[in-house]
Design a protein around this motif. Structure first.
Motif, PDB file in Angstrom:
ATOM      1  N   PRO A 190       0.815  -1.198   0.059  1.00  0.00           N
ATOM      2  CA  PRO A 190       0.011   0.060   0.091  1.00  0.00           C
ATOM      3  C   PRO A 190       0.826   1.076   0.137  1.00  0.00           C
ATOM      4  O   PRO A 190       1.958   1.267   0.687  1.00  0.00           O
ATOM      5  CB  PRO A 190      -0.789  -0.012   1.425  1.00  0.00           C
ATOM      6  N   PRO A 191       0.278   2.228  -0.644  1.00  0.00           N
ATOM      7  CA  PRO A 191       1.228   3.471  -0.720  1.00  0.00           C
ATOM      8  C   PRO A 191       1.285   4.134   0.812  1.00  0.00           C
ATOM      9  O   PRO A 191       0.443   3.897   1.700  1.00  0.00           O
ATOM     10  CB  PRO A 191       0.382   4.559  -1.088  1.00  0.00           C
ATOM     11  N   GLY A 192       2.464   4.855   0.968  1.00  0.00           N
ATOM     12  CA  GLY A 192       2.713   5.479   2.184  1.00  0.00           C
ATOM     13  C   GLY A 192       3.943   5.451   2.715  1.00  0.00           C
ATOM     14  O   GLY A 192       4.912   5.135   1.831  1.00  0.00           O
ATOM     15  N   PRO A 193       4.720   5.699   3.926  1.00  0.00           N
ATOM     16  CA  PRO A 193       5.947   5.717   4.077  1.00  0.00           C
ATOM     17  C   PRO A 193       6.306   4.178   4.356  1.00  0.00           C
ATOM     18  O   PRO A 193       5.769   3.361   4.898  1.00  0.00           O
ATOM     19  CB  PRO A 193       5.926   6.427   5.639  1.00  0.00           C
ATOM     20  N   ILE A 194       7.606   4.167   3.904  1.00  0.00           N
ATOM     21  CA  ILE A 194       8.123   2.654   3.967  1.00  0.00           C
ATOM     22  C   ILE A 194       9.323   2.680   4.762  1.00  0.00           C
ATOM     23  O   ILE A 194      10.208   3.539   4.433  1.00  0.00           O
ATOM     24  CB  ILE A 194       8.563   2.228   2.324  1.00  0.00           C
ATOM     25  N   ASP A 195       9.504   1.965   5.930  1.00  0.00           N
ATOM     26  CA  ASP A 195      10.704   2.095   6.615  1.00  0.00           C
ATOM     27  C   ASP A 195      11.653   0.878   6.134  1.00  0.00           C
ATOM     28  O   ASP A 195      11.053  -0.315   5.888  1.00  0.00           O
ATOM     29  CB  ASP A 195      10.196   1.925   8.042  1.00  0.00           C
ATOM     30  N   ILE A 196      12.687   1.364   5.786  1.00  0.00           N
ATOM     31  CA  ILE A 196      13.873   0.303   5.292  1.00  0.00           C
ATOM     32  C   ILE A 196      15.044   0.282   6.452  1.00  0.00           C
ATOM     33  O   ILE A 196      15.546   1.412   6.670  1.00  0.00           O
ATOM     34  CB  ILE A 196      14.195   0.802   3.912  1.00  0.00           C
ATOM     35  N   ALA A 197      15.201  -0.960   6.864  1.00  0.00           N
ATOM     36  CA  ALA A 197      16.401  -1.069   7.919  1.00  0.00           C
ATOM     37  C   ALA A 197      17.527  -2.070   7.051  1.00  0.00           C
ATOM     38  O   ALA A 197      16.952  -3.013   6.298  1.00  0.00           O
ATOM     39  CB  ALA A 197      15.789  -1.596   9.142  1.00  0.00           C
ATOM     40  N   CYS A 198      18.686  -1.679   7.237  1.00  0.00           N
ATOM     41  CA  CYS A 198      19.760  -2.419   6.715  1.00  0.00           C
ATOM     42  C   CYS A 198      20.708  -2.625   8.002  1.00  0.00           C
ATOM     43  O   CYS A 198      21.058  -2.055   8.587  1.00  0.00           O
ATOM     44  CB  CYS A 198      20.433  -1.623   5.545  1.00  0.00           C
ATOM     45  N   LYS A 199      21.043  -4.010   7.905  1.00  0.00           N
ATOM     46  CA  LYS A 199      22.187  -4.265   8.933  1.00  0.00           C
ATOM     47  C   LYS A 199      23.303  -5.262   8.568  1.00  0.00           C
ATOM     48  O   LYS A 199      23.080  -6.037   7.460  1.00  0.00           O
ATOM     49  CB  LYS A 199      21.253  -5.448  10.059  1.00  0.00           C
ATOM     50  N   VAL A 200      24.404  -5.032   9.003  1.00  0.00           N
ATOM     51  CA  VAL A 200      25.733  -5.726   8.630  1.00  0.00           C
ATOM     52  C   VAL A 200      26.331  -5.756  10.071  1.00  0.00           C
ATOM     53  O   VAL A 200      26.456  -4.788  10.675  1.00  0.00           O
ATOM     54  CB  VAL A 200      26.504  -5.017   7.529  1.00  0.00           C
ATOM     55  N   GLY A 201      26.448  -7.330  10.510  1.00  0.00           N
ATOM     56  CA  GLY A 201      26.965  -7.246  11.851  1.00  0.00           C
ATOM     57  C   GLY A 201      26.090  -6.633  13.050  1.00  0.00           C
ATOM     58  O   GLY A 201      25.026  -6.884  12.529  1.00  0.00           O
ATOM     59  N   GLY A 202      26.650  -5.966  13.953  1.00  0.00           N
ATOM     60  CA  GLY A 202      25.939  -5.408  14.814  1.00  0.00           C
ATOM     61  C   GLY A 202      25.320  -3.959  14.378  1.00  0.00           C
ATOM     62  O   GLY A 202      24.819  -3.223  15.553  1.00  0.00           O
TER      63      GLY A 202
END
Length: 147
Positions: A82-94
């Motif tokens: 659905p349209p709207g704000p999209i939270d994107i998280a990226c993780k490498v190690g800690g």
């Protein structure tokens, strides 16, 4: 000596390409590379990883709503929602990096995730890119399945 180095680099890239989420079927890969508009009342998001920094190590990417993937070197995912704000998280190690983009109804957006190796521990970067840059990167990448 040069031949040995080229074989070693080829093996490194091949191993890095195998890391991460499972590959999508070839038909799904080709379909995503057509950049068809999203379904009615939805938006589409391409998240891709390019660049050689940390090629042997996949980046953990998660989106609000539960989609996640481990993106290896030259891989991408396409998700619709659905349209709207999209939270994107990226993780490498800690180390975690979070970003948010706004997607409108019928819109497609492209986001690049990359590894930064400055300092002692690697970090992840998330950046929205112009559509032409994202489409060029996606066309030369391999689609993987979200986990």
């Amino acid at each position: 000596m040069v031949r040995r180095l080229s074989w070693a680099l080829s093996a490194l890239l091949l191993a890095g390409a195998c890391a991460g989420s499972p590959s999508a079927p070839p038909q799904a890969d080709q379909q995503a590379k057509r950049f068809d508009p999203p379904a009615p009342s939805k938006g589409a998001l391409y998240v891709y990883r390019s660049g050689l920094m940390g090629a042997m190590r996949p980046l953990d990417v998660s989106l609000a709503g539960g989609a996640s993937a481990q993106l290896g070197y030259n891989t991408f995912i396409r998700v619709e929602g659905p349209p709207g704000p999209i939270d994107i998280a990226c993780k490498v190690g800690g180390n975690n990096t979070n970003s948010q983009i706004q997607i409108q109804d019928g819109q497609m957006r492209c986001v690049e995730v990359s590894m930064n190796g400055w300092g002692w521990t690697p970090t992840c970067e998330v950046a929205e890119v112009p559509p032409d840059q994202g489409q060029t990167a996606v066309r030369s990448s391999r689609r993987v399945e979200p986990l």
